[in-house]
Design a protein around this motif. Sequence first.
Motif, PDB file in Angstrom:
ATOM      1  N   UNK A 111       0.832  -1.211   0.000  1.00 20.90           N
ATOM      2  CA  UNK A 111       0.000   0.000   0.000  1.00 20.90           C
ATOM      3  C   UNK A 111       0.863   1.255   0.000  1.00 20.90           C
ATOM      4  N   UNK A 112       2.129   1.110   0.414  1.00 24.42           N
ATOM      5  CA  UNK A 112       3.065   2.234   0.384  1.00 24.42           C
ATOM      6  C   UNK A 112       4.120   1.993  -0.697  1.00 24.42           C
ATOM      7  N   UNK A 113       4.543   3.042  -1.396  1.00 25.94           N
ATOM      8  CA  UNK A 113       5.580   2.852  -2.411  1.00 25.94           C
ATOM      9  C   UNK A 113       6.902   2.465  -1.756  1.00 25.94           C
ATOM     10  N   UNK A 114       7.638   1.555  -2.348  1.00 26.60           N
ATOM     11  CA  UNK A 114       8.907   1.114  -1.762  1.00 26.60           C
ATOM     12  C   UNK A 114      10.027   2.125  -2.031  1.00 26.60           C
ATOM     13  N   UNK A 115      11.102   1.994  -1.264  1.00 25.75           N
ATOM     14  CA  UNK A 115      12.306   2.787  -1.496  1.00 25.75           C
ATOM     15  C   UNK A 115      13.161   2.052  -2.522  1.00 25.75           C
ATOM     16  N   UNK A 116      13.552   2.742  -3.566  1.00 24.83           N
ATOM     17  CA  UNK A 116      14.419   2.159  -4.584  1.00 24.83           C
ATOM     18  C   UNK A 116      15.818   2.734  -4.412  1.00 24.83           C
ATOM     19  N   UNK A 117      16.733   1.909  -3.957  1.00 27.60           N
ATOM     20  CA  UNK A 117      18.107   2.345  -3.719  1.00 27.60           C
ATOM     21  C   UNK A 117      18.989   1.838  -4.856  1.00 27.60           C
ATOM     22  N   UNK A 118      19.024   2.606  -5.917  1.00 24.92           N
ATOM     23  CA  UNK A 118      19.850   2.239  -7.062  1.00 24.92           C
ATOM     24  C   UNK A 118      20.334   3.503  -7.754  1.00 24.92           C
ATOM     25  N   UNK A 119      21.604   3.509  -8.106  1.00 23.57           N
ATOM     26  CA  UNK A 119      22.159   4.661  -8.810  1.00 23.57           C
ATOM     27  C   UNK A 119      21.994   4.543 -10.317  1.00 23.57           C
ATOM     28  N   UNK A 120      21.715   3.335 -10.785  1.00 25.54           N
ATOM     29  CA  UNK A 120      21.602   3.138 -12.225  1.00 25.54           C
ATOM     30  C   UNK A 120      20.488   2.141 -12.517  1.00 25.54           C
ATOM     31  N   UNK A 121      20.018   2.132 -13.746  1.00 30.15           N
ATOM     32  CA  UNK A 121      18.874   1.310 -14.126  1.00 30.15           C
ATOM     33  C   UNK A 121      19.202   0.560 -15.411  1.00 30.15           C
ATOM     34  N   UNK A 122      18.444  -0.501 -15.697  1.00 33.61           N
ATOM     35  CA  UNK A 122      18.725  -1.324 -16.869  1.00 33.61           C
ATOM     36  C   UNK A 122      18.717  -0.476 -18.138  1.00 33.61           C
ATOM     37  N   UNK A 123      19.475  -0.936 -19.094  1.00 35.63           N
ATOM     38  CA  UNK A 123      19.689  -0.178 -20.332  1.00 35.63           C
ATOM     39  C   UNK A 123      18.376   0.322 -20.916  1.00 35.63           C
ATOM     40  N   UNK A 124      18.373   1.606 -21.265  1.00 35.28           N
ATOM     41  CA  UNK A 124      17.171   2.231 -21.799  1.00 35.28           C
ATOM     42  C   UNK A 124      16.895   1.777 -23.223  1.00 35.28           C
ATOM     43  N   UNK A 125      15.621   1.623 -23.529  1.00 31.74           N
ATOM     44  CA  UNK A 125      15.228   1.340 -24.908  1.00 31.74           C
ATOM     45  C   UNK A 125      15.469   2.572 -25.767  1.00 31.74           C
ATOM     46  N   UNK A 126      15.070   3.728 -25.235  1.00 29.98           N
ATOM     47  CA  UNK A 126      15.263   4.977 -25.965  1.00 29.98           C
ATOM     48  C   UNK A 126      15.462   6.092 -24.955  1.00 29.98           C
ATOM     49  N   UNK A 127      16.711   6.492 -24.684  1.00 27.51           N
ATOM     50  CA  UNK A 127      16.954   7.546 -23.687  1.00 27.51           C
ATOM     51  C   UNK A 127      16.200   8.831 -23.988  1.00 27.51           C
ATOM     52  N   UNK A 128      15.913   9.073 -25.238  1.00 21.92           N
ATOM     53  CA  UNK A 128      15.260  10.328 -25.611  1.00 21.92           C
ATOM     54  C   UNK A 128      13.836  10.434 -25.079  1.00 21.92           C
ATOM     55  N   UNK A 129      13.199   9.323 -24.790  1.00 22.76           N
ATOM     56  CA  UNK A 129      11.808   9.375 -24.322  1.00 22.76           C
ATOM     57  C   UNK A 129      11.715   9.435 -22.799  1.00 22.76           C
ATOM     58  N   UNK A 130      12.854   9.506 -22.125  1.00 24.00           N
ATOM     59  CA  UNK A 130      12.818   9.718 -20.688  1.00 24.00           C
ATOM     60  C   UNK A 130      12.957   8.473 -19.850  1.00 24.00           C
ATOM     61  N   UNK A 131      13.491   7.376 -20.387  1.00 24.05           N
ATOM     62  CA  UNK A 131      13.760   6.217 -19.551  1.00 24.05           C
ATOM     63  C   UNK A 131      14.719   6.614 -18.426  1.00 24.05           C
ATOM     64  N   UNK A 132      14.657   5.914 -17.315  1.00 20.98           N
ATOM     65  CA  UNK A 132      15.362   6.369 -16.116  1.00 20.98           C
ATOM     66  C   UNK A 132      16.882   6.450 -16.292  1.00 20.98           C
ATOM     67  N   UNK A 133      17.495   5.447 -16.761  1.00 20.31           N
ATOM     68  CA  UNK A 133      18.920   5.402 -17.072  1.00 20.31           C
ATOM     69  C   UNK A 133      19.814   5.532 -15.841  1.00 20.31           C
ATOM     70  N   UNK A 134      19.720   6.690 -15.133  1.00 16.88           N
ATOM     71  CA  UNK A 134      20.708   6.998 -14.105  1.00 16.88           C
ATOM     72  C   UNK A 134      20.046   7.791 -12.978  1.00 16.88           C
ATOM     73  N   UNK A 135      20.537   7.593 -11.748  1.00 17.90           N
ATOM     74  CA  UNK A 135      19.881   8.146 -10.573  1.00 17.90           C
ATOM     75  C   UNK A 135      19.887   9.654 -10.461  1.00 17.90           C
ATOM     76  N   UNK A 136      20.754  10.323 -11.204  1.00 17.70           N
ATOM     77  CA  UNK A 136      20.721  11.785 -11.173  1.00 17.70           C
ATOM     78  C   UNK A 136      19.552  12.335 -11.975  1.00 17.70           C
TER      79      UNK A 136
END
Length: 387
Positions: free
Chosen positions: A29-54
């Motif tokens: 019922x509560x959103x979890x904490x995601x502790x990751x600085x990076x994310x799986x390879x983006x399909x298309x970085x231009x559309x706003x996939x997460x890519x990186x924690x910054x």
Amino acid sequence: MTHHADHELAQDTIVVASGRPPREHDAPVNPPIVLSSTFHEAVDPAVGDRIYGRMSNPTWDPFEEALGQLEGAALPALVFSSGLGAAAAALSLVPTGGVVVMPRHAYAGSLSLADDEAARGRFALVRVDVADTDQVLATLDTADLLWLESPTNPMLEVADLRTLIAAAKAAGVTVVVDNTFNTPLVCKPLDFGADVVLHSVTKYLAGHSDVVLGALATSDAAVRTDLLKHRTLHGAIAGPFEVWLALRGLRTLALRVERSQANALYLADKLAQHPALTRVRFPGLATDPGHQRAADQLNGFGSIISIELADVAAGEALVAAVRLWLPATSLGGVESLIERRRRQPGEPATVPEALVRLSVGIENPEDLWADLEQALAPLRPGGDSTR
């Protein structure tokens, strides 16, 4: 968040219901904490996939959704690593060589930041008394950005937000409103036409004096894009754990604001009658210069009271004598805080030396008053100041 299309949720429901995960079998019922600085390879970085924690973090999303909804924004808010980080992003909207109009009294960090930017030649800075509507209106012909705070920190001057924002918009001036003191439960500046609303999330939104965060909300997609770009490039990003704590704190915002405002009104009435004080500043008092203006445009009078004593020694004696109130800076937590503001080096010289700011918390009001009363007793005219 879903609800019946024919029923608009109240603000005190939104603080509880917004930013929840989808209703799926066995889902939290509560959103979890995601502790990751990076994310799986983006399909298309231009559309706003997460890519990186910054650039993005899933833990930011629920809080940004909730705050955007509370402020009545058409878009999710943006969370920053601090209120000053959010202020820096807001000031980045000013074109180089532009003009910023700012209150003479406001959050000291924002004032110091603007002074620093002006000294570097980034923009020209004009200071105004925001309670003087005509004075502010006279600056708009040459302004690029109008910065508003109402009530102001710590003088509690009240601006005519509707008139000033409408005039600024008619003149093509961008409007930023620091809504930290009010929270969206007391005022929604976007409804008045403001472009950007700023919060020090550290204060009332998180509410427990345990995180340092800031946020900006806007309904303008182009402005949000610029603010997001500034956050990404300048790196003023929030830690996932801090944002998770802020969302947890947000759930009780309505209860905390209701209680602290009621406490503040009770205490202000008591303080206004105390002979040790030379002035009590609080918009909830009928005798306050900003009372009628605040009553007309705010859903409450806030939880900050500023009192003035005879001199610095009396102010320091009061702060030293309290036992329940905590002598500390900041505001908006569940605990009541007390501070002589001019001890802060960034505070404007026009703030009286003996002004003491009270951030009223949610304790029992009789206990809060008893503590103030015993601390003020020796400061009465003819009182025993040697204790």
